[in-house]
Design an enzyme around this catalytic site. Structure first.
Site, PDB file in Angstrom:
ATOM      1  N   HIS A 172      -2.815 -13.938   0.038  1.00 54.16           N
ATOM      2  CA  HIS A 172      -1.576 -13.653   0.496  1.00 54.16           C
ATOM      3  C   HIS A 172      -1.185 -14.715   1.689  1.00 54.16           C
ATOM      4  O   HIS A 172      -1.697 -14.978   2.498  1.00 54.16           O
ATOM      5  CB  HIS A 172      -1.535 -12.128   1.174  1.00 54.16           C
ATOM      6  CG  HIS A 172      -1.948 -10.959   0.568  1.00 54.16           C
ATOM      7  ND1 HIS A 172      -1.061 -10.527  -0.690  1.00 54.16           N
ATOM      8  CD2 HIS A 172      -3.069 -10.140   0.399  1.00 54.16           C
ATOM      9  CE1 HIS A 172      -1.729  -9.593  -1.252  1.00 54.16           C
ATOM     10  NE2 HIS A 172      -2.738  -9.395  -0.761  1.00 54.16           N
ATOM     11  N   HIS A 199     -11.890  -6.556   2.294  1.00 56.46           N
ATOM     12  CA  HIS A 199     -11.848  -5.163   2.999  1.00 56.46           C
ATOM     13  C   HIS A 199     -12.160  -4.030   1.972  1.00 56.46           C
ATOM     14  O   HIS A 199     -12.221  -2.799   2.306  1.00 56.46           O
ATOM     15  CB  HIS A 199     -10.173  -4.840   3.565  1.00 56.46           C
ATOM     16  CG  HIS A 199      -9.489  -4.684   2.266  1.00 56.46           C
ATOM     17  ND1 HIS A 199      -8.646  -3.718   2.253  1.00 56.46           N
ATOM     18  CD2 HIS A 199      -8.734  -5.304   1.322  1.00 56.46           C
ATOM     19  CE1 HIS A 199      -7.918  -3.711   1.097  1.00 56.46           C
ATOM     20  NE2 HIS A 199      -7.994  -4.805   0.733  1.00 56.46           N
ATOM     21  N   TYR A 248      -1.901  -8.351   9.935  1.00 58.20           N
ATOM     22  CA  TYR A 248      -2.816  -8.056   8.769  1.00 58.20           C
ATOM     23  C   TYR A 248      -4.073  -7.413   9.224  1.00 58.20           C
ATOM     24  O   TYR A 248      -4.736  -6.547   9.052  1.00 58.20           O
ATOM     25  CB  TYR A 248      -2.816  -9.213   7.910  1.00 58.20           C
ATOM     26  CG  TYR A 248      -3.322  -8.990   6.775  1.00 58.20           C
ATOM     27  CD1 TYR A 248      -2.544  -8.705   5.576  1.00 58.20           C
ATOM     28  CD2 TYR A 248      -4.833  -9.043   6.496  1.00 58.20           C
ATOM     29  CE1 TYR A 248      -3.147  -8.540   4.315  1.00 58.20           C
ATOM     30  CE2 TYR A 248      -5.264  -8.809   5.108  1.00 58.20           C
ATOM     31  CZ  TYR A 248      -4.576  -8.615   4.179  1.00 58.20           C
ATOM     32  OH  TYR A 248      -5.042  -8.471   2.882  1.00 58.20           O
ATOM     33  N   HIS A 264     -11.343  -9.915  -5.994  1.00 57.44           N
ATOM     34  CA  HIS A 264     -11.134  -8.458  -5.571  1.00 57.44           C
ATOM     35  C   HIS A 264     -10.384  -7.675  -6.446  1.00 57.44           C
ATOM     36  O   HIS A 264      -9.226  -8.255  -7.181  1.00 57.44           O
ATOM     37  CB  HIS A 264     -10.443  -8.772  -4.274  1.00 57.44           C
ATOM     38  CG  HIS A 264      -9.860  -7.433  -3.549  1.00 57.44           C
ATOM     39  ND1 HIS A 264     -10.600  -6.240  -3.459  1.00 57.44           N
ATOM     40  CD2 HIS A 264      -8.769  -7.159  -2.736  1.00 57.44           C
ATOM     41  CE1 HIS A 264      -9.683  -5.279  -2.797  1.00 57.44           C
ATOM     42  NE2 HIS A 264      -8.642  -5.995  -2.386  1.00 57.44           N
ATOM     43  N   ASP A 269      -2.991  -5.606  -6.268  1.00 59.38           N
ATOM     44  CA  ASP A 269      -1.958  -6.776  -6.253  1.00 59.38           C
ATOM     45  C   ASP A 269      -2.749  -8.211  -6.560  1.00 59.38           C
ATOM     46  O   ASP A 269      -1.902  -9.220  -6.589  1.00 59.38           O
ATOM     47  CB  ASP A 269      -1.944  -6.756  -4.608  1.00 59.38           C
ATOM     48  CG  ASP A 269      -2.945  -6.748  -3.864  1.00 59.38           C
ATOM     49  OD1 ASP A 269      -4.035  -6.157  -4.155  1.00 59.38           O
ATOM     50  OD2 ASP A 269      -2.660  -7.133  -2.761  1.00 59.38           O
ATOM     51  N   GLU A 290      -8.167  -5.074  -6.619  1.00 54.87           N
ATOM     52  CA  GLU A 290      -7.257  -4.265  -6.126  1.00 54.87           C
ATOM     53  C   GLU A 290      -6.159  -4.771  -6.867  1.00 54.87           C
ATOM     54  O   GLU A 290      -5.818  -6.097  -7.225  1.00 54.87           O
ATOM     55  CB  GLU A 290      -6.961  -4.555  -4.514  1.00 54.87           C
ATOM     56  CG  GLU A 290      -6.035  -3.140  -4.135  1.00 54.87           C
ATOM     57  CD  GLU A 290      -5.680  -2.937  -2.534  1.00 54.87           C
ATOM     58  OE1 GLU A 290      -6.651  -3.862  -1.800  1.00 54.87           O
ATOM     59  OE2 GLU A 290      -5.403  -2.128  -1.996  1.00 54.87           O
ATOM     60  N   ASP A 336      -8.354 -11.686   0.421  1.00 61.91           N
ATOM     61  CA  ASP A 336      -7.774 -11.098   1.505  1.00 61.91           C
ATOM     62  C   ASP A 336      -7.730 -11.562   2.806  1.00 61.91           C
ATOM     63  O   ASP A 336      -7.006 -11.630   3.714  1.00 61.91           O
ATOM     64  CB  ASP A 336      -7.788  -9.290   1.456  1.00 61.91           C
ATOM     65  CG  ASP A 336      -7.107  -8.852   0.319  1.00 61.91           C
ATOM     66  OD1 ASP A 336      -6.057  -9.376  -0.244  1.00 61.91           O
ATOM     67  OD2 ASP A 336      -7.319  -7.766  -0.192  1.00 61.91           O
ATOM     68  N   HIS A 375       0.988  -1.154  -0.049  1.00 62.53           N
ATOM     69  CA  HIS A 375      -0.034  -0.223  -0.046  1.00 62.53           C
ATOM     70  C   HIS A 375       1.013   1.486   0.008  1.00 62.53           C
ATOM     71  O   HIS A 375       0.727   2.005   0.883  1.00 62.53           O
ATOM     72  CB  HIS A 375      -0.891   0.081   1.174  1.00 62.53           C
ATOM     73  CG  HIS A 375      -2.124  -0.802   1.108  1.00 62.53           C
ATOM     74  ND1 HIS A 375      -2.681  -1.323   2.324  1.00 62.53           N
ATOM     75  CD2 HIS A 375      -2.530  -1.464  -0.102  1.00 62.53           C
ATOM     76  CE1 HIS A 375      -3.829  -2.339   1.680  1.00 62.53           C
ATOM     77  NE2 HIS A 375      -3.556  -2.369   0.414  1.00 62.53           N
TER      78      HIS A 375
HETATM   79 FE1  FEO Z   1      -6.964  -5.821  -0.889  1.00 64.00          FE
HETATM   80 FE2  FEO Z   1      -4.641  -7.942  -1.326  1.00 64.00          FE
HETATM   81  O1  FEO Z   1      -5.490  -6.632  -1.735  1.00 64.00           O
END
Ligand code: FEO
Length: 398
Positions: A227, A147, A194, A79, A83, A81, A166, A23
């Site tokens: 992750h 999230h 996390y 998701h 990543d 995002e 996530d 981030h």
């Molecule tokens: Fe919310 Fe691992 O991205």
């Protein structure tokens, strides 16, 4: 190279040992991380998520080494995002008509980030499913605000795998992929970090979502997050931890956080810690100079704490910028059911403790005790106020 998870399900992600922040620089990475994508090869071939943008070409090379991309029947984007969606553009350039299963909000986030490219979106809601052959199907579960508004999880019947994205993840590189191969202390520490730094603001939603998932009565053999380690040994242990963490979690700990200019405020910070350790030896106490500490690790300690003491000297009729920025971060994380006391030195105007009280109150903490406020350097009379402040934090009589 793909690596087997279970049955015809393989991991095909990127283990990122070199990553040192996430981030931007807002989340420190101490033990590497990974972006986990998964390839399901039943009668239908399904790709679940991709990897972060810098690794997109390597990801596609790896994928092409394993399968003909034209064989991918469906892509699931849990998701949007970057990543996890970072390889979508070059992938979709190669297989532009492949259906992408995702939430309505994920369409917004993908089109917002990558433009309207005419991708073949199949918008899904909780309970929707798609058959993948061999008697198996994927069931989608919206994970709104866990999230992001677009987040979802995907459950695979037959293999009983929950691809949770996530949720239940950690920024932690585990070359062997699985939780039973990971260092157990680091695994739980990184999972907690996390949760504390990313998911804590959404704790009420976490509690509801866990009840909803449990209520679905789906057998879960594996939880495969996007992750870190994949939970195959007692996978529900992390669900149980989340249920515990979501309920205004605290341990018997007090954390002292401060910054200092000429060591006066530092002296008060250490006197607070000393008094706690002497008079309340069951309570763990930790001390951090916030300008010299990892803010995410400190925030994990706040997550564990029942109370905090926060200190800053007065500067510019206010507090040090290191403390101000950190308290703003703490406010965003919406901690609940924690107490706070404040302290600080000053030379002239002396506003810091008043401002600190306002800031911790805005951050949702119950302000307790008389502040310890010292002009110039704290003397014996100033430090005599510490026991009462400590007692208020611990919830004991002086
Ligand atoms: Fe919310 Fe691992 O991205």
């Amino acid at each position: 190279m793909k690596r087997n998870i279970k049955g015809n399900v393989n991991w095909i992600g990127y283990i990122d040992w070199e990553l040192d922040s996430f981030h931007g620089d807002d989340y420190s990475i101490s033990n590497g991380s990974s972006q986990n994508a998964y390839l399901i090869e039943e009668e239908k071939t399904v790709l679940i998520d991709t990897v972060w943008l810098p690794h997109r070409f390597e990801f596609i090379e790896n994928l092409e080494a394993e399968i003909d991309l034209e064989k991918i029947d469906y892509i699931v984007v849990n998701h949007g995002e970057v990543d996890h969606s970072g390889a979508l553009v070059p992938l979709m350039d190669k297989i532009p008509n492949t259906p992408i299963y995702c939430t309505a909000n994920a369409v917004k986030s993908l089109e917002g980030q990558y433009g309207r490219r005419g991708w073949n979106f199949r918008v899904v809601k909780t309970g929707d499913s798609v058959d993948i052959g061999n008697g198996k199907k994927l069931i989608f579960i919206e994970m709104r605000m866990l999230h992001w508004p677009d987040s979802m999880a995907t459950y695979m019947t037959g293999e009983n795998i929950l691809f949770s994205n996530d949720a239940f993840g950690q920024h932690y590189a585990v070359e062997e992929l699985f939780n039973d191969k990971a260092d157990p202390f680091l695994l739980m520490r990184e999972a907690m970090k996390y949760y504390a730094n990313i998911l804590n603001p959404f704790s009420p939603l976490v509690s509801k979502k866990i009840q909803e998932i449990v209520g679905l009565n789906l057998p879960i053999d594996i939880i495969a997050p996007s992750h870190g380690a994949i939970w195959r040994d007692n996978p529900l242990q992390i669900v149980e931890k989340y249920a515990e963490w979501a309920k205004a979690y605290q341990e018997n700990q007090v954390t002292v956080v401060y910054d200092t200019m000429w060591d006066g405020t530092a002296k008060i910070a250490h006197e607070i810690a000393r008094k706690i350790s002497i008079h309340y030896s069951d309570t763990i106490v930790k001390v951090y100079n916030i300008s010299k500490s990892d803010k995410n690790e400190v925030m994990t300690e706040i997550f564990k704490s029942k109370a905090i003491a926060l200190g800053s000297p007065t500067v510019g009729n206010s507090v040090l910028s290191s403390v101000a920025g950190w308290v703003e971060f703490m406010r965003q994380l919406k901690f609940r059911n924690k107490k706070a006391a404040v302290f600080g030195c000053y030379g002239w105007s002396g506003e810091s403790v008043k401002i600190l009280k306002e800031k911790v109150s805005e951050a949702g903490f119950e302000v307790v005790g008389e502040s310890v406020r010292a002009q110039w350097n704290p003397n014996a009379d100033d430090l005599a106020a510490v026991p009462a402040l400590v007692a208020a934090l611990i919830g004991a009589s002086v």
